[in-house]
Structure formats: C-alpha cells, structure tokens
Enzyme design. Structure first.
Site, PDB file in Angstrom:
ATOM      1  N   HIS A 114      26.057  26.032  32.022  1.00  0.00           N
ATOM      2  CA  HIS A 114      26.571  27.079  30.648  1.00  0.00           C
ATOM      3  C   HIS A 114      27.181  28.192  31.338  1.00  0.00           C
ATOM      4  O   HIS A 114      26.471  28.852  32.552  1.00  0.00           O
ATOM      5  CB  HIS A 114      25.527  27.092  29.993  1.00  0.00           C
ATOM      6  CG  HIS A 114      25.519  27.786  28.555  1.00  0.00           C
ATOM      7  ND1 HIS A 114      25.609  29.160  28.567  1.00  0.00           N
ATOM      8  CD2 HIS A 114      25.410  27.224  27.420  1.00  0.00           C
ATOM      9  CE1 HIS A 114      25.773  29.327  27.253  1.00  0.00           C
ATOM     10  NE2 HIS A 114      25.767  28.403  26.617  1.00  0.00           N
ATOM     11  N   CYS A 358      30.936  27.049  25.700  1.00  0.00           N
ATOM     12  CA  CYS A 358      30.447  27.808  26.931  1.00  0.00           C
ATOM     13  C   CYS A 358      30.422  27.113  28.240  1.00  0.00           C
ATOM     14  O   CYS A 358      29.441  27.551  28.883  1.00  0.00           O
ATOM     15  CB  CYS A 358      29.056  28.647  26.684  1.00  0.00           C
ATOM     16  SG  CYS A 358      29.092  29.404  25.042  1.00  0.00           S
TER      17      CYS A 358
HETATM   18  N1  PMP Z   1      22.132  27.492  29.201  1.00  0.00           N
HETATM   19  C1  PMP Z   1      22.126  26.092  28.368  1.00  0.00           C
HETATM   20  C2  PMP Z   1      22.069  24.796  29.377  1.00  0.00           C
HETATM   21  C3  PMP Z   1      22.589  26.041  27.154  1.00  0.00           C
HETATM   22  O1  PMP Z   1      22.879  24.931  26.479  1.00  0.00           O
HETATM   23  C4  PMP Z   1      22.799  27.453  26.313  1.00  0.00           C
HETATM   24  C5  PMP Z   1      22.705  27.436  24.819  1.00  0.00           C
HETATM   25  N2  PMP Z   1      23.934  26.696  24.447  1.00  0.00           N
HETATM   26  C6  PMP Z   1      22.132  28.651  27.265  1.00  0.00           C
HETATM   27  C7  PMP Z   1      21.845  28.428  28.475  1.00  0.00           C
HETATM   28  C8  PMP Z   1      22.172  30.052  26.556  1.00  0.00           C
HETATM   29  O2  PMP Z   1      20.892  29.865  25.606  1.00  0.00           O
HETATM   30  P1  PMP Z   1      20.715  31.272  24.569  1.00  0.00           P
HETATM   31  O3  PMP Z   1      22.341  31.275  23.892  1.00  0.00           O
HETATM   32  O4  PMP Z   1      19.811  30.715  23.839  1.00  0.00           O
HETATM   33  O5  PMP Z   1      20.892  32.481  25.522  1.00  0.00           O
END
Ligand code: PMP
Length: 401
Positions: A114, A358
């Site tokens: 991500h 993302c």
């Molecule tokens: N890492 C992964 C694998 C995710 O799926 C996500 C959320 N989509 C995030 C990080 C970021 O999480 P947050 O937006 O809650 O900080």
C-alpha cells in the site's frame, strides 16, 4: 449465528457492503463502549491525580495489555497507540528511518505494498540518499521469494511488506521473509504491515520475530482514529521520539528536555482513550467469535462469489487461483473503467471499492489503470453476492458487452 444482527448499520441501511478491506462496519458492543467511556469515565489520561484522569489512564493501560496479549508481544510497553497504520509507519520512518538509515543503505519493499508502506520510505530514501528496491510477484500474486533473495544484501537496512495485499487479498509468506532476512543479514529489520491481515489470522510477533508490526483499528471493527505500532523494546528504546510535546517528556527546562520511558515517549499529546477502549472491545469480540469462524465465513462467501463470477465471461479476476487468500476479490469488467462499474453496482446498493486502491506501483506492474475490489466479512451473506452478480449483469447491459 447471524453476525449481521450485531452491526446496527444494517438495520438502518440497505447496504450490500463489500468494502470491509477499506473499513469494517462496527458492532453495537464496540459502539456502546464509546458512550460508556464518555458517560462514566472521561478524563485526560496521565494528566492529573484525580480519579477520572487516573481511571482513563487505567483504561489505556488495560487496552494496551489486551493488544499485547492479542499479538503476543513480550512487554506491554512495546505497544504504542497511534491513529492508524499510516501514522504507525510514519513513526517508524521518522524515528527509525531518519535516524538509522544512511547513505547507500537499502530498503526493500513489496511491489504490492500500500502507498502507506511506500511513500514514507521514499521520503526517507530521498532525505538520506538511501536506495529502494522492489520485490515483484510470482505468477499467483505472491511476494517472490527468489527475487527477494537476489535483492537482500549486506546493504539492506529494512524490509517492509504487507502480510496481506490490500488489492488482491493474497497472503504473503511473512514468516519465511523474516527467516530469510535473519539468516542473510542480522542488521536488517522487518516491518510487517498487518492492516489487511489482522482480521484474518493470529499475529504472534514473537513467533514471527517481527521487528515492527502495524495495524489500524478501523479495519477490525473499531471506529476510525486508533491504530497500533508494535516494536521490539530494544529498538524502541534507541529510537528518538516522533511527536514532541506534552506527556512524552520526563523533565523540561527552558532550553532542553528529557523524554519519558516507553510507551509514553511515543505518545505525545492527549491520547484517543475511547479508541483504545473500543480496540480492546473489538479484540474481545474477535476472540469470542474466533479466527477459525471468521475465516470459515469469509472463505465460504469468497468461494461462492468466485464460482458465480467465473460464469460471467466479461469479468476478469486477479490472483484468485492457487494461492492463499483472505476474503478479497479483485476484478475488472473487461473494457469498462472500475469507477463506472462501482457506480452501477452502487445503484444496486452494492458497495465495492474501485480505483487504484493506494497501490499504483502494483497497478503499473499488472498493467491495469485500476480495478474493483469486493471484500467479505462476517456480516455478509449470499444475498450480497447475488446482488453483486445482478449489478454486474446490469453493467454488461449498459455497456452492451
Ligand atoms: N496498509 C494496507 C495494506 C492497507 O490496506 C491500508 C488501508 N487501506 C493501509 C496500510 C493504510 O491504513 P490507514 O488508512 O488506516 O492508515
């Protein structure tokens, strides 16, 4: 047991919610904890000697212990509360990365990470003249261990990977990645992004031997705004603070300050007590249901959905075969943009995520601009799948496929 009944949103909204991977819905018992906290306990933790403040401190301490037990950390002070996974990774990037990663050091990332586990490392690499190397995927969408071995070297300072890929749901071989790293380079640390995996299997940080592990509460039934950064005590002790201000200090003079011990050193400012309390409740909820049951429900829904999707020749799925998976299906309708698909599905009250998730490096690697993602949890049922299929048939009709 019909877990859907535990989630009040489904009494108020007719949603076929297939977007748990973005954020989970919240059970009543977790929501009730917010009211209970404000109606019975509210005080600023660590800020006074009055009863309400001390009770708030105790609630934080209990929640920390619950998280410690949940991930089997050795010490409760290894559990640092943050607002989400992104903040947890930034804490590590600013505090460990900027302090200890130096010129020509290498940071290894998974191409399916991500952005939250890519962009902070680009920031560190740029500031410190370090290099980023990406590990690509095997044919079935897993982190390619052979590619990893070829990139891991004496220069590697950090390996940062997701335990589950947020776009595809593919489970990554985290234990193997850590073992290989340990055998090759004793100085390299491993950061496990457990944002997508925490709701799906037990994370025993001592068994994994992870150096850092991060996750967000909102993906496991808590409200938004609470997250966790786990780090080994000896690492956290040598890392400088991340947020400077109240509650993270020992003594402050006009020109200098000394800092508090763990965990306070990393928890500057007023903390999200209600978030910590709800996280504790969500963990209890998960433990009562059990990971076995959660997986049983998700696996059965995912299998049925895949069987129905397979019959739609205008739908393409990604990495759904011959690989361990959570309840996520990434797909596209051929020649139709994912946002258009999601828009039409929404008119059937089917909520799926669309776009690049993302994960633009992964999209580039797959050679697609975007995709849809359906993700299942304990509150979903066969009707949700049937609506998804009905909506997709409508997409076919609208676009004359
Ligand atoms: N890492 C992964 C694998 C995710 O799926 C996500 C959320 N989509 C995030 C990080 C970021 O999480 P947050 O937006 O809650 O900080």
């Amino acid at each position: 047991m019909d877990y859907r009944k535990e989630f009040p949103i489904f009494k108020n909204r007719d949603s076929h919610y297939l977007d748990t991977a973005a954020t989970s819905q919240k059970p009543k018992r977790v929501l009730d904890k917010i009211m209970e906290y404000y109606e019975k306990y509210n005080g600023n933790p660590g800020r006074g000697s009055h009863t309400l403040s001390m009770e708030a401190s105790n609630l934080m301490a209990n929640a920390r212990k619950t998280v410690q037990k949940f991930i089997n950390a050795k010490y409760d002070k290894e559990v640092i509360f943050t607002k989400n996974t992104t903040e947890s990774i930034n804490l590590i990037a600013y505090s460990y990365g900027i302090e200890f990663i130096n010129e020509n050091d290498e940071i290894i990332l998974g191409v399916s990470n991500h952005h939250a586990n890519i962009v902070p490392w680009q920031f560190v690499a740029e500031k410190k003249n370090a290099k980023i190397k990406f590990v690509y995927l095997t044919e079935n969408g897993q982190f390619d261990i052979e590619d990893f071995k070829s990139k891991l070297s004496d220069k590697t300072k950090l390996v940062a990977v997701s335990a589950v890929v947020n776009v595809t749901g593919v489970i990554q071989p985290i234990k193997e990645i850590i073992e290989i790293t340990r055998n090759r380079n004793k100085n390299a640390l491993v950061l496990v992004d457990a944002a997508q995996s925490m709701l799906h299997f037990r994370h025993d940080v001592q068994d994994f031997d992870a150096d850092f592990l991060v996750f967000s509460g909102h993906k496991l039934f808590t409200p938004m705004g609470i997250g966790v950064m786990y780090g080994k005590k000896e690492l956290l002790e040598k890392m400088p603070p991340f947020l400077y201000g109240g509650d993270m200090i020992e003594f402050v003079t006009e020109q200098k300050s000394t800092f508090a011990q763990l965990p306070n050193k990393f928890e500057g400012g007023t903390q999200n007590v209600e978030g910590a309390v709800t996280l504790e409740e969500a963990i209890n909820f998960i433990e009562e249901i059990s990971y076995e049951k959660i997986n049983e429900i998700e696996n059965s829904l995912t299998k049925n959905a895949l069987e129905k999707l397979k019959k739609l020749d205008f739908v393409e799925t990604y990495f759904t075969k011959d690989v361990e998976h959570t309840g996520i299906i990434a797909f596209n309708v051929k020649n139709v943009h994912s946002h258009d698909v999601a828009f039409i599905l929404d008119s059937y009250d089917v909520a799926v995520r669309s776009g690049h998730h993302c994960a633009q490096p992964l999209m580039n690697y797959l050679g697609i601009p975007s995709c849809c993602r359906a993700s299942f949890s304990i509150y979903n049922n066969e009707e949700d799948i049937d609506k998804l299929i009905e909506g997709l048939l409508k997409v076919k009709e609208v676009f004359g496929l």
